[in-house]
Structure formats: structure tokens, C-alpha cells
Write an enzyme that holds these catalytic residues in place. Structure first.
Site, mmCIF file in Angstrom:
data_model
loop_
_atom_site.group_PDB
_atom_site.id
_atom_site.type_symbol
_atom_site.label_atom_id
_atom_site.label_comp_id
_atom_site.label_asym_id
_atom_site.label_seq_id
_atom_site.Cartn_x
_atom_site.Cartn_y
_atom_site.Cartn_z
ATOM 1 N N CYS A 111 73.844 -25.029 83.200
ATOM 2 C CA CYS A 111 72.437 -25.258 82.480
ATOM 3 C C CYS A 111 71.469 -25.936 83.150
ATOM 4 O O CYS A 111 71.869 -27.048 83.517
ATOM 5 C CB CYS A 111 72.771 -25.624 80.949
ATOM 6 S SG CYS A 111 71.202 -25.724 79.950
ATOM 7 N N HIS A 126 73.897 -17.879 76.003
ATOM 8 C CA HIS A 126 73.343 -19.102 76.352
ATOM 9 C C HIS A 126 72.047 -19.413 76.081
ATOM 10 O O HIS A 126 71.549 -20.300 75.398
ATOM 11 C CB HIS A 126 73.625 -19.211 77.846
ATOM 12 C CG HIS A 126 73.085 -20.511 78.391
ATOM 13 N ND1 HIS A 126 74.361 -21.436 78.813
ATOM 14 C CD2 HIS A 126 72.114 -21.080 78.638
ATOM 15 C CE1 HIS A 126 73.552 -22.525 79.328
ATOM 16 N NE2 HIS A 126 72.391 -22.202 79.170
ATOM 17 N N GLU A 127 70.913 -18.239 76.115
ATOM 18 C CA GLU A 127 69.590 -18.457 75.995
ATOM 19 C C GLU A 127 69.269 -18.528 74.733
ATOM 20 O O GLU A 127 68.292 -19.324 74.126
ATOM 21 C CB GLU A 127 68.711 -17.570 76.755
ATOM 22 C CG GLU A 127 68.915 -17.578 78.215
ATOM 23 C CD GLU A 127 68.476 -18.762 78.938
ATOM 24 O OE1 GLU A 127 67.822 -19.599 78.196
ATOM 25 O OE2 GLU A 127 69.382 -19.297 80.039
ATOM 26 N N HIS A 169 70.269 -22.108 73.021
ATOM 27 C CA HIS A 169 68.930 -22.816 73.063
ATOM 28 C C HIS A 169 68.126 -22.516 72.141
ATOM 29 O O HIS A 169 67.579 -23.675 71.392
ATOM 30 C CB HIS A 169 68.203 -22.496 74.487
ATOM 31 C CG HIS A 169 68.941 -23.292 75.748
ATOM 32 N ND1 HIS A 169 69.137 -24.535 75.570
ATOM 33 C CD2 HIS A 169 69.400 -22.743 76.957
ATOM 34 C CE1 HIS A 169 69.491 -24.864 77.009
ATOM 35 N NE2 HIS A 169 69.671 -23.836 77.500
#
EC number: 3.5.1.88
Length: 196
Positions: free
Chosen positions: A103, A145-146, A149
Site C-alpha cells: 500500500c 483494497h481501494e 480505503h
């Protein structure tokens, strides 16, 4: 266009859910262009708005994938107000070789992370058009993953067992985990070694 500072784990903007985007595509165009420039300079495969300090629900990506014949290609785009759907996440420990994840907000570090094999995101693109993107394996990992966030957590927050302990020690040893830390791609050596 500009390369923006990338916030490091511990900055409050990374640990709170982002806000639904109500701005028009025209109002977002400069931010999106800057996010692409920043992601490219950092050699990233994805970048969420809160990673550059903007608490809005959008991300950009430039991620490798393979087509149905196994031929590699890259997928590049932007998703505004993404909604994520996934297959079931495995309950076993992630493979230390196949499931490694990194990351830009935890620069230079990588840990095995369990992710669903398939993911789909719906939302709008940079022009305000409806978009639906889906993928498997690495591309699915990037989507999860995004969106993570944008939901206010980093991949290190979902680590388990020895991987969670290792990440916690690494973050402490690096002096991260506190507000106000960032790095600017292109002004320091690439933390993931892409400059080599």
C-alpha cells in the site's frame, strides 16, 4: 497537474469513511488528474482520494490483469462512489507468496492479506457515466483494497495472526501511526524499489 503528498498510516483521513461525492465531473477533473499523476509517479496500481488527504469516495487505478486467454494487459480508470461486491473471502491464512499486498500509505512494506478471488465495483467514471468493472485475482485484490480505503481502513487493519503482529511492529518501528505523516512520490527513492 501535480503530484500530491500521500498520507501514511495513522493520518486520521485514512481511518474514517469517506464522503459520497456530489461534485460534478468538471469539479473533480483536476483532482482526478492529480491522482493519476501521483499514482503514476509512485508506481502504484490504485490510489484512493483519502490517500492524498481528500475525504471523497473515489479512486483511480492502473492495474495489470489478464484476459480470458491469459494475455496480460493493463486496466486504467476512475470510479466515483464505488459499491463493492465480492465472492466469499477465504477463512484460511493467506499464502505468504501468492497473497502478498502492499500500500502506498504503508510505503515499502508488504504483508500476506486474505482477499476474495472475485470482485465487482459499480459507480460512475470521471465523466459521470455509469461504470461496472469486475475482475479476478490481482485485479479483484486492487478493487477490494481501494474500496477498503474509502470505507476508512487499510489492508493492515484486516491482517490476522503473525501478519497482524508483524505489521504492528513495522508501523511502530517506522514511527508511523500518528497524524501528519506523508511522502511525495518522485522526491524520495521509491519505497517499493521500482527505481532499481
Amino acid at each position: 497537474m501535480a503530484i500530491l503528498p500521500i498520507r501514511i498510516v495513522g493520518d486520521p483521513v485514512l481511518h474514517e469513511p469517506t464522503e459520497t461525492v456530489s461534485e460534478s465531473p468538471a469539479e473533480l477533473s483536476e483532482l482526478i488528474a492529480d491522482m493519476y499523476d501521483t499514482m503514476d509517479a509512485a508506481n502504484g496500481v490504485g490510489l484512493a482520494a483519502n490517500q492524498v488527504g481528500i475525504p471523497l469516495r473515489l479512486f483511480v487505478y492502473d492495474c495489470p490483469d489478464v484476459d480470458e486467454t491469459g494475455k496480460p494487459f493493463r486496466r486504467r480508470g476512475c470510479v466515483v462512489n464505488p459499491v463493492l461486491e465480492t465472492s466469499e473471502r477465504p477463512e484460511t491464512m493467506p499464502d505468504p507468496d501468492d497473497d502478498v499486498e502492499g500500500c502506498l500509505s504503508v510505503p515499502g512494506e508488504q504483508f500476506p492479506t486474505g482477499r476474495a478471488e472475485w470482485a465487482k465495483v459499480t459507480g460512475t467514471d470521471a465523466d459521470g457515466n455509469a461504470v461496472e468493472i469486475e475482475g479476478r485475482d490481482f485485479f479483484a485484490r486492487m478493487l477490494q483494497h481501494e474500496v477498503g480505503h474509502l470505507d476508512g481502513f487499510l489492508y493492515v487493519d484486516m491482517l490476522v495472526g503473525r501478519n497482524a503482529r508483524a505489521a504492528k511492529k513495522t508501523i511502530k518501528r517506522a514511527g508511523w501511526g500518528v497524524p501528519g505523516l506523508s511522502w511525495v512520490p518522485g522526491t524520495v527513492e521509491d519505497p517499493f524499489g521500482h527505481d532499481d
